[in-house]
Motif scaffolding. Sequence first.
Motif, PDB file in Angstrom:
ATOM      1  N   GLU A 123     -14.726  -1.106   8.432  1.00 14.62           N
ATOM      2  CA  GLU A 123     -14.775  -1.531   7.469  1.00 14.62           C
ATOM      3  C   GLU A 123     -15.117  -2.616   7.600  1.00 14.62           C
ATOM      4  O   GLU A 123     -14.521  -3.371   7.913  1.00 14.62           O
ATOM      5  CB  GLU A 123     -13.211  -1.691   6.625  1.00 14.62           C
ATOM      6  CG  GLU A 123     -13.405  -1.974   5.256  1.00 14.62           C
ATOM      7  CD  GLU A 123     -11.925  -1.868   4.501  1.00 14.62           C
ATOM      8  OE1 GLU A 123     -12.026  -1.953   3.021  1.00 14.62           O
ATOM      9  OE2 GLU A 123     -10.799  -1.831   5.048  1.00 14.62           O
ATOM     10  N   SER A 130     -18.332  -3.497  -0.619  1.00 12.55           N
ATOM     11  CA  SER A 130     -17.331  -2.926  -1.519  1.00 12.55           C
ATOM     12  C   SER A 130     -16.539  -1.852  -0.666  1.00 12.55           C
ATOM     13  O   SER A 130     -15.753  -0.929  -1.035  1.00 12.55           O
ATOM     14  CB  SER A 130     -17.025  -2.895  -2.912  1.00 12.55           C
ATOM     15  OG  SER A 130     -17.648  -1.645  -3.231  1.00 12.55           O
ATOM     16  N   ASN A 131     -17.169  -0.644   0.811  1.00 11.41           N
ATOM     17  CA  ASN A 131     -16.734   0.749   1.093  1.00 11.41           C
ATOM     18  C   ASN A 131     -15.674   0.447   1.565  1.00 11.41           C
ATOM     19  O   ASN A 131     -14.909  -0.827   2.218  1.00 11.41           O
ATOM     20  CB  ASN A 131     -17.850   1.037   1.870  1.00 11.41           C
ATOM     21  CG  ASN A 131     -19.088   0.554   2.554  1.00 11.41           C
ATOM     22  OD1 ASN A 131     -19.047  -0.973   2.134  1.00 11.41           O
ATOM     23  ND2 ASN A 131     -19.424   0.581   3.685  1.00 11.41           N
ATOM     24  N   GLU A 132     -14.599   1.517   1.789  1.00 17.06           N
ATOM     25  CA  GLU A 132     -13.388   1.633   2.375  1.00 17.06           C
ATOM     26  C   GLU A 132     -14.512   1.406   4.139  1.00 17.06           C
ATOM     27  O   GLU A 132     -15.018   2.207   4.082  1.00 17.06           O
ATOM     28  CB  GLU A 132     -12.910   2.159   1.460  1.00 17.06           C
ATOM     29  CG  GLU A 132     -12.575   1.910   0.558  1.00 17.06           C
ATOM     30  CD  GLU A 132     -11.032   2.627  -0.199  1.00 17.06           C
ATOM     31  OE1 GLU A 132     -10.477   3.612   0.815  1.00 17.06           O
ATOM     32  OE2 GLU A 132     -10.910   2.263  -1.485  1.00 17.06           O
ATOM     33  N   TYR A 133     -12.361   2.318   4.630  1.00 18.97           N
ATOM     34  CA  TYR A 133     -13.280   3.115   6.023  1.00 18.97           C
ATOM     35  C   TYR A 133     -14.141   3.724   6.308  1.00 18.97           C
ATOM     36  O   TYR A 133     -14.362   4.623   4.928  1.00 18.97           O
ATOM     37  CB  TYR A 133     -12.253   3.139   6.531  1.00 18.97           C
ATOM     38  CG  TYR A 133     -11.193   2.196   7.312  1.00 18.97           C
ATOM     39  CD1 TYR A 133     -11.247   1.272   8.216  1.00 18.97           C
ATOM     40  CD2 TYR A 133      -9.795   1.421   6.479  1.00 18.97           C
ATOM     41  CE1 TYR A 133     -11.187   0.291   8.783  1.00 18.97           C
ATOM     42  CE2 TYR A 133      -9.694   0.828   6.456  1.00 18.97           C
ATOM     43  CZ  TYR A 133      -9.976   0.318   8.199  1.00 18.97           C
ATOM     44  OH  TYR A 133      -9.290  -0.729   8.442  1.00 18.97           O
TER      45      TYR A 133
END
Length: 178
Positions: A123, A130-133
């Motif tokens: 991440e 703003s990406n998640e894992y």
Amino acid sequence: MIKKLIIATIILLPCFVMAQGNGRAVMLQMRNGKIYFDNTYSLSTSLKKELLFDRALNWLKGGFENADKSTIATDAKKGEVNGTGIFKIITSESGHYFWLRFVVNIVVNNATYEIKAYDFYEEPIEPGVSNEYSKIEYRWRDYRQGKPWGPEDKVLFEGMDKNIKEMLASLETVMGKQ
């Protein structure tokens, strides 16, 4: 003829030096196209399964800087400790970093243990992202093919390699104590 060869060598030599300027290649253990560390260790025959199980569990509880974000499950009968490992890898002087999360599985027996680390997710923490894992294999595949996603990829993978090696060495020290 020799003069032309010397001139050609002088002209081309800087190109060869620059091409080698990337340093050592990052090598990560893989299985079936995925990053997968699997190491088995033999210890002193005096070290029994119960003791090694307790050591593995205690190590996993305190083995990561952000242990509060880790989950742990155990099966004492099987000698198995499972948990989540988490590393913070700083990738730039401006403070960008990645969280690297993965599964840690340790199986102990009398005088031996095996550690596996797999299911790696990353991440990125940086402004505008703003990406998640997400699974790291896609980024790793593109990096190995010479198509990094960004300038911080090399530092990410070098940091990953360094942290995994340090993790394995730390566990080896704890498990091998007499």
